[in-house]
Design an enzyme around this catalytic site. Structure first.
Site, PDB file in Angstrom:
ATOM      1  N   ASP A   1       0.848  -1.192   0.000  1.00  0.00           N
ATOM      2  CA  ASP A   1       0.000   0.000   0.000  1.00  0.00           C
ATOM      3  C   ASP A   1       0.888   1.248   0.000  1.00  0.00           C
ATOM      4  OD1 ASP A   1      -2.216   1.562   0.142  1.00  0.00           O
ATOM      5  OD2 ASP A   1      -2.584   1.248   2.281  1.00  0.00           O
ATOM      6  N   GLU A   2       0.355   2.368  -0.404  1.00  0.00           N
ATOM      7  CA  GLU A   2       1.106   3.645  -0.399  1.00  0.00           C
ATOM      8  C   GLU A   2       2.469   3.487  -1.074  1.00  0.00           C
ATOM      9  OE1 GLU A   2      -0.468   6.203   0.594  1.00  0.00           O
ATOM     10  OE2 GLU A   2      -1.583   5.853   2.449  1.00  0.00           O
TER      11      GLU A   2
ATOM     12  N   GLN B   1       0.328  11.893  -4.615  1.00  0.00           N
ATOM     13  CA  GLN B   1       0.343  12.107  -3.170  1.00  0.00           C
ATOM     14  C   GLN B   1       1.659  11.706  -2.537  1.00  0.00           C
ATOM     15  OE1 GLN B   1      -3.400  11.276  -0.999  1.00  0.00           O
ATOM     16  NE2 GLN B   1      -4.125  10.449  -2.937  1.00  0.00           N
TER      17      GLN B   1
ATOM     18  N   ARG C   1      -8.448  16.544   0.816  1.00  0.00           N
ATOM     19  CA  ARG C   1      -8.999  16.068   2.089  1.00  0.00           C
ATOM     20  C   ARG C   1     -10.443  16.494   2.237  1.00  0.00           C
ATOM     21  NH1 ARG C   1      -6.719  12.227   2.092  1.00  0.00           N
ATOM     22  NH2 ARG C   1      -5.949  12.994   0.107  1.00  0.00           N
TER      23      ARG C   1
END
Length: 752
Positions: A225-226, A256, A615
């Site tokens: 992940d990420e 991101q 966000r």
DNA sequence: GGCCGGGGCATTTTT
DNA sequence: TGCCCCGGCC
């Protein structure tokens, strides 16, 4: 399972069911990435894969825990618990403990956190008699960390001409020697820092193909992940594990990637397809979080970046409000305006304080915001303080635990040898340290027989050292037999920590004791869970192995009632709020002054702003101030270039809500400063001075008077000594006996 | 051993 | 300005 697949959109579903080979899932903000990972793992289990053959790597413990819970909800806890799911650091520390012998570490190695490793670096710089202005510990630490993330060992560093030359150019030629000593000291202490966990894993896999092969066979499917935030060391671990089988799924969003300063390498995701030929690309482009205006504004911003994987994120929610831009005169007014807006909006939107977040680039910006919120009685909660495990009182007791599990742990040793005070001062510790380095052994080994190692100490000191040694030995003896919770309690009491903290009746003292109790409670819980899982003996070593990697805002214990959230943009990653304020959109702040020469760094700042914008679910307000108090002076500010990057169609300017007639009434800088000075926060800080002033007249104090002292509590004045400024009182305190206090500092209060 | 004041400094921080 | 580190002081 079919019903779960039905909950996914088409691209999500494709990503879930594809199992042919390496797979890159580019997941735009708010596109349901966690959902894809969760269902994919459930899907794999459904296909008959054993849970213990799935390795899923995340970046936070929280992410791992949440995902595991979600999977457990689908496939059941009894299956989910066997998954290898956790952070890179926790999974590979587990493997390293198991294989420690192969790389010359003890399996109970300590994990040095950032503070420990900085302390050690500081010590080494001192020992080498280097100037710590040139060799700033923080700088040295980050250079070493970068080297490790790039898999450059101290040996490789020494032999790397480029690095050596660059160090000479930067006037820090001794860096390689510091690195070398640092690494040897870690080894000596049986300790690894965070970076070592990844570096040593690579060394383990590189030098022991038979061990690597075992894990290659064990992990039939690897998920990450990420992925945009992985560093080179992590990339290579994954690559090695997947050499034999192609079942790799990485998920991330290049837009991101905001952690390059910690070694994250955006090229890992950008170049993934080159590193894994035959890789299939999936894109999750539908954003389920935000309104169209927010998504479009964010798109128009990130479009200005060169390096990225092309994608088109879209929203099918309502168009929604435009991004609103607040221009304010000063940072003070900005804070004031944001607070006022929150109150108005909350009333209009009929939502709660917890639906609001204020995001900023630097922690320093929170102060004025806090003040403004406090003035309006808006409850808020601020992220980014010391984490529970970093608090002194918690680290102190954990240092005892560390020392018991691994007595060679140098940093833990230094922390506790004279804490609580037992008359072993710096000089003595220095002597021990000198002996340790002469004989190339640990402090603990020196402590076994100080005299034999030529430590020159008097009898009294020798006795104190022996007492400390015996106390520790007694703890160590119980390690194998006592369960973690009992031993922890025993240590907390016997070390004298509990006693010492209970004597401190100040507010901080009380909260310290509470924190200690909180920790002990945590250990009890830890033991209970482990026992439920069928472990017969849960030792302190087991607890420590986990707790060393729990540095995050893991304790949800503090009530998250209805409060506005304040945090840095970095901290906000992965979160969402109906209403988001992004403040301080000015050149040299956002983007930060330190990134402006480097185009890649500016792109990262732009991604950071992208993260901030995305966000928001419904409302996003962005503000800047024309003047800001920075580093001790007021500076004029230019609005951030990023504001111009947003397509004006999605942006609208907002007046700061002051009636026109009052525009001239805006506070001047000096007025603003004055108001700050008059705030409650300031008053508390001024208090001591007031006291001292009142205290210059301590002529009212007399022998036998009962007095109160902030730290020592109540007592009786027995005598006075000295004159004028040096006048002292001898006070007999109820709790802690006689003390001599300089009257000008003591702030004694007479008790009627 | 602890506390003060001076001097230097100043992003972000999933582990 | 405010925080942290260090040296000097009781």
């Amino acid at each position: 399972m079919e019903e779960y697949l039905a909950e996914l959109n088409e691209s999500q579903r494709e990503a879930v069911v594809y199992c042919e080979g390496p797979q890159l899932v580019v997941a735009g903000a708010g596109s349901g990435k966690t959902r894809v990972l969760t269902y994919k793992i459930a899907w794999l289990l459904k296909q008959g894969l054993r849970p213990s053959s799935i390795l899923a790597l995340t970046f936070t413990n929280k992410a791992a825990r949440e995902m595991k819970e979600r999977i457990a909800a689908i496939v059941g806890e009894s299956t989910a618990r066997w998954l290898w799911m956790g952070t890179f650091h926790s999974i590979f520390s587990r493997i390293l403990r198991r294989e420690a012998a192969a790389i010359g570490f003890p399996s109970n190695f300590t994990i040095y956190d950032a503070a420990d490793s900085k302390n050690l670096i500081r010590t080494i710089i001192k020992e080498m008699q280097l100037d710590d202005k040139t060799y700033r510990p923080g700088m040295v630490q980050s250079r070493i960390s970068n080297a490790k993330n790039a898999l450059i060992t101290w040996r490789a560093y020494e032999q790397n001409k480029e690095l050596i030359e660059s160090d000479i150019r930067c006037k820090v030629p001794e860096l390689r020697e510091i690195y070398k000593r640092y690494q040897n000291r870690c080894l000596q202490a049986g300790a690894m820092d965070f970076d070592d966990l990844l570096l040593q894993t690579n060394i383990l896999f590189r030098d022991h193909p038979e061990i690597l092969a075992r894990y290659q066979d064990a992990f039939r499917y690897v998920l990450v992940d990420e992925y945009q935030d992985t560093n080179f060391a992590q990339h290579l671990i994954v690559k090695r594990l997947c050499e034999k089988q192609p079942h790799l799924c990485v998920v991330g969003d290049d837009a991101q990637s905001i952690y390059s300063f910690r070694g994250a390498n955006i090229d890992n995701i950008l170049q993934f397809r080159n590193a894994y030929p035959g890789c299939k690309l999936f894109k999750l482009e539908r954003n389920y979080r935000s309104t169209q205006n927010i998504v479009n504004a964010a798109n128009s911003l990130i479009d200005k970046n060169r390096e990225q994987i092309p994608k088109h994120v879209y929203s099918e929610k309502e168009e929604g409000n435009k991004i609103r831009l607040l221009a304010t005169y000063s940072d003070y007014e900005e804070a004031y305006t944001v607070a006022a807006r929150i109150q108005e909006m909350k009333f209009a939107e009929r939502d709660k304080y917890q639906d609001y977040a204020i995001l900023y680039r630097t922690n320093a910006q929170s102060r004025l915001l806090e003040e403004a919120l406090r003035k309006r009685n808006i409850p808020y909660r601020i992220y980014g303080g010391l984490s529970f495990y970093q608090r002194k009182e918690v680290k102190d007791v954990i240092s005892y635990f560390r020392l018991v599990v691994n007595p060679h742990d140098e940093e833990a040793f230094k922390r506790v040898i004279n804490y609580p005070a037992r008359g072993i001062g710096d000089t003595t510790v220095q002597k021990l340290a000198t002996a340790a380095s002469t004989y190339n052994i640990s402090l603990w080994q020196v402590l076994q027989a100080p005299l034999e190692y030529g430590v020159n100490i008097n009898k009294g000191t020798a006795g104190k050292l022996a007492a400390f040694r015996e106390m520790l030995a007694a703890f160590i003896e119980k390690l194998a037999t006592l369960p973690a919770d009992e031993l922890a309690l025993f240590i907390a009491r016997e070390s004298g920590l509990v006693n010492m903290l209970s004597q401190d009746r100040s507010t901080e003292g009380i909260s310290k004791l509470e924190n200690l109790q909180e920790l002990l409670k945590g250990i009890v819980e830890f033991c209970e869970i482990r026992k439920e899982e069928g472990n017969t003996h849960v030792s302190l070593a087991d607890f420590l192995a986990e707790v060393s990697l729990l540095t995050d805002q893991d304790d949800e214990t503090d009530e998250r009632r209805d409060k506005v959230t304040l945090m840095t943009v970095h901290a906000a990653k992965g979160l969402e709020f109906p209403n988001v304020f992004i403040v301080g959109m000015e050149e040299d702040l956002f983007p930060s002054a330190m990134s402006k020469e480097n185009p890649r760094a500016v792109e990262e700042e732009r991604r950071l702003f992208y993260v901030a914008l995305t966000r928001a679910e419904r409302n996003c307000l962005v503000s800047y101030a024309r003047s800001r108090y920075k580093n001790g002076q007021t500076t004029m500010c230019v609005p951030s270039r990023f504001l111009r990057d947003i397509d004006s169609r999605f942006l609208e300017a907002v007046s700061t809500d002051r009636p026109a007639s009052r525009v001239s009434d805006k506070p001047t800088v000096s007025e603003a400063t004055h108001q700050i000075a008059a705030s409650p926060r300031r008053l508390t800080r001024i208090e001591p001075t007031t006291h001292t002033a009142a205290q210059t007249d301590y002529s009212n104090l007399q022998i036998d008077m009962r007095v109160w002292h902030e730290r020592f509590g109540e007592g009786v004045i027995r005598a006075f000594e000295g004159e004028g400024n040096n006048r002292k009182a001898v006070v007999d305190f109820d709790k802690c006996g006689q003390k001599q206090l300089l009257l000008k500092f003591a702030r004694l209060k007479v008790i009627e």
